[in-house]
Design a protein around this motif. Sequence first.
Motif, PDB file in Angstrom:
ATOM      1  N   ALA A 212       8.829  -3.019 -18.421  1.00  0.00           N
ATOM      2  CA  ALA A 212       9.320  -4.358 -18.742  1.00  0.00           C
ATOM      3  C   ALA A 212       8.836  -5.355 -17.711  1.00  0.00           C
ATOM      4  N   PRO A 213       8.664  -6.615 -18.108  1.00  0.00           N
ATOM      5  CA  PRO A 213       8.371  -7.670 -17.130  1.00  0.00           C
ATOM      6  C   PRO A 213       9.551  -7.845 -16.196  1.00  0.00           C
ATOM      7  N   ILE A 214       9.296  -8.306 -15.002  1.00  0.00           N
ATOM      8  CA  ILE A 214      10.369  -8.473 -14.022  1.00  0.00           C
ATOM      9  C   ILE A 214      11.370  -9.526 -14.483  1.00  0.00           C
ATOM     10  N   ALA A 215      10.946 -10.423 -15.379  1.00  0.00           N
ATOM     11  CA  ALA A 215      11.856 -11.463 -15.866  1.00  0.00           C
ATOM     12  C   ALA A 215      13.039 -10.884 -16.626  1.00  0.00           C
ATOM     13  N   PHE A 216      12.906  -9.643 -17.132  1.00  0.00           N
ATOM     14  CA  PHE A 216      13.982  -9.032 -17.915  1.00  0.00           C
ATOM     15  C   PHE A 216      14.911  -8.170 -17.061  1.00  0.00           C
ATOM     16  N   MET A 217      14.747  -8.207 -15.745  1.00  0.00           N
ATOM     17  CA  MET A 217      15.537  -7.320 -14.878  1.00  0.00           C
ATOM     18  C   MET A 217      16.836  -7.960 -14.401  1.00  0.00           C
ATOM     19  N   ARG A 218      16.999  -9.245 -14.584  1.00  0.00           N
ATOM     20  CA  ARG A 218      18.169  -9.940 -14.042  1.00  0.00           C
ATOM     21  C   ARG A 218      19.453  -9.402 -14.674  1.00  0.00           C
ATOM     22  N   GLY A 219      20.471  -9.198 -13.823  1.00  0.00           N
ATOM     23  CA  GLY A 219      21.775  -8.783 -14.310  1.00  0.00           C
ATOM     24  C   GLY A 219      21.960  -7.297 -14.505  1.00  0.00           C
ATOM     25  N   ARG A 220      20.931  -6.498 -14.264  1.00  0.00           N
ATOM     26  CA  ARG A 220      21.026  -5.058 -14.488  1.00  0.00           C
ATOM     27  C   ARG A 220      21.398  -4.339 -13.188  1.00  0.00           C
ATOM     28  N   MET A 240      12.009 -11.602  -6.056  1.00  0.00           N
ATOM     29  CA  MET A 240      12.120 -10.469  -5.149  1.00  0.00           C
ATOM     30  C   MET A 240      13.585 -10.205  -4.800  1.00  0.00           C
ATOM     31  N   LYS A 241      14.339 -11.261  -4.558  1.00  0.00           N
ATOM     32  CA  LYS A 241      15.768 -11.094  -4.290  1.00  0.00           C
ATOM     33  C   LYS A 241      16.445 -10.417  -5.472  1.00  0.00           C
ATOM     34  N   MET A 242      16.143 -10.881  -6.668  1.00  0.00           N
ATOM     35  CA  MET A 242      16.738 -10.305  -7.863  1.00  0.00           C
ATOM     36  C   MET A 242      16.392  -8.831  -8.000  1.00  0.00           C
ATOM     37  N   PHE A 243      15.146  -8.451  -7.689  1.00  0.00           N
ATOM     38  CA  PHE A 243      14.720  -7.064  -7.877  1.00  0.00           C
ATOM     39  C   PHE A 243      15.384  -6.126  -6.871  1.00  0.00           C
ATOM     40  N   VAL A 244      15.362  -6.482  -5.590  1.00  0.00           N
ATOM     41  CA  VAL A 244      15.877  -5.556  -4.576  1.00  0.00           C
ATOM     42  C   VAL A 244      17.387  -5.374  -4.683  1.00  0.00           C
ATOM     43  N   THR A 245      18.067  -6.269  -5.390  1.00  0.00           N
ATOM     44  CA  THR A 245      19.521  -6.112  -5.575  1.00  0.00           C
ATOM     45  C   THR A 245      19.864  -5.425  -6.888  1.00  0.00           C
ATOM     46  N   ARG A 246      18.859  -4.878  -7.582  1.00  0.00           N
ATOM     47  CA  ARG A 246      19.124  -4.154  -8.838  1.00  0.00           C
ATOM     48  C   ARG A 246      19.471  -2.688  -8.594  1.00  0.00           C
ATOM     49  N   ALA A 301      22.781   1.243   7.054  1.00  0.00           N
ATOM     50  CA  ALA A 301      21.416   0.762   6.826  1.00  0.00           C
ATOM     51  C   ALA A 301      21.342  -0.050   5.537  1.00  0.00           C
ATOM     52  N   LYS A 302      22.004   0.432   4.473  1.00  0.00           N
ATOM     53  CA  LYS A 302      21.973  -0.301   3.212  1.00  0.00           C
ATOM     54  C   LYS A 302      22.677  -1.654   3.340  1.00  0.00           C
ATOM     55  N   TYR A 303      23.810  -1.679   4.063  1.00  0.00           N
ATOM     56  CA  TYR A 303      24.541  -2.936   4.237  1.00  0.00           C
ATOM     57  C   TYR A 303      23.743  -3.899   5.105  1.00  0.00           C
ATOM     58  N   ALA A 304      23.079  -3.373   6.143  1.00  0.00           N
ATOM     59  CA  ALA A 304      22.262  -4.222   7.008  1.00  0.00           C
ATOM     60  C   ALA A 304      21.093  -4.808   6.226  1.00  0.00           C
ATOM     61  N   LEU A 305      20.493  -3.996   5.336  1.00  0.00           N
ATOM     62  CA  LEU A 305      19.394  -4.489   4.506  1.00  0.00           C
ATOM     63  C   LEU A 305      19.868  -5.648   3.650  1.00  0.00           C
ATOM     64  N   PHE A 306      21.041  -5.493   3.030  1.00  0.00           N
ATOM     65  CA  PHE A 306      21.574  -6.565   2.192  1.00  0.00           C
ATOM     66  C   PHE A 306      21.808  -7.848   2.997  1.00  0.00           C
TER      67      PHE A 306
END
Length: 315
Positions: A212-220, A240-246, A301-306
């Motif tokens: 899928a295009p990255i445009a369809f990744m929001r909210g998942r 990029m922000k949207m992707f790494v928080t999926r 580590a995950k919380y620090a990344l966020f």
Amino acid sequence: MRKSIQVSPNIETFFGTRDENLHVLEDGLNINIDLRSDSVELEGTARDIARAEQVFADYDALQRAGHVFNNGDLNSMLRVLVADPKTTLRGLAEAGKQRAFAGRTVQPKSANQRRYLDAIESHDMVFGIGPAGTGKTYLAVAMAISALVAKRVNRIILARPAVEAGERLGFLPGTLQEKIDPYLRPLYDALYDMLDPERVDRYLEKNVIEIAPIAFMRGRTLNDSFVILDEAQNTTSEQMKMFVTRLGFNSKAVITGDVTQGTNWNCSTARHGTEMALATLSPKCSPKKPETNKHQEQKRAKYALFLYLRKHLFL
């Protein structure tokens, strides 16, 4: 220093076409190899001779165990081996078995590719940045299929920005899927090269593999998934922000791109998402690792990344 070692009767298969594998060892370890009727004579420093001797011993042990080297695999392993003193032939072969799928093994062809595969295995999120043709996407897809076949994940998500390579094609005919398929064709090519077409079609039909295009990744929220973002240099910082928080639980993400080939029209006057992410996650921004147990360290580590992504990348 000179040393003669006994070799097994079927050692000829080790030499390769026109002794190309021996030339790799000679050039990489700075030794001379002379073939005898029932032995191999090595000349060089004691350390280099010991490494070459270990290579022959590992090859003999692998042969006795029934290991079969596919075309070109042995030469690639030797190139990785001579570049990394800590690597052994047996270790590379065993690692390839663990990554095997559909009768194929995932073998790195250089020391950097080996480090890339090791990083994917041991980290939740990996950035693979490099020039075209270095195997970033191909190896990432191979590792994803390997994880799927081994049931370490339940599905594969392949995402890519729908951006032309330096030209505007206008509106494409057909349904929504037909419009975006040309942009995602490189991902389809990698899948069909590694799996039978019938198997790929079945996985796509059941959404076990999703492209899928990255445009369809929001909210998942992607749990138990292996997620690959290809051509990440064409993303904006917001994408990029949207992707790494999926990423959800038990998921991996591999982000690949070439920072010299950005063609996103929206990024012409600003740094693209990959450049911003790399600047944010550089060593100078990494928090100090406390002395704690593994579970606490992973959570921290995950919380620090966020926190760092939110603070430095997306204000």
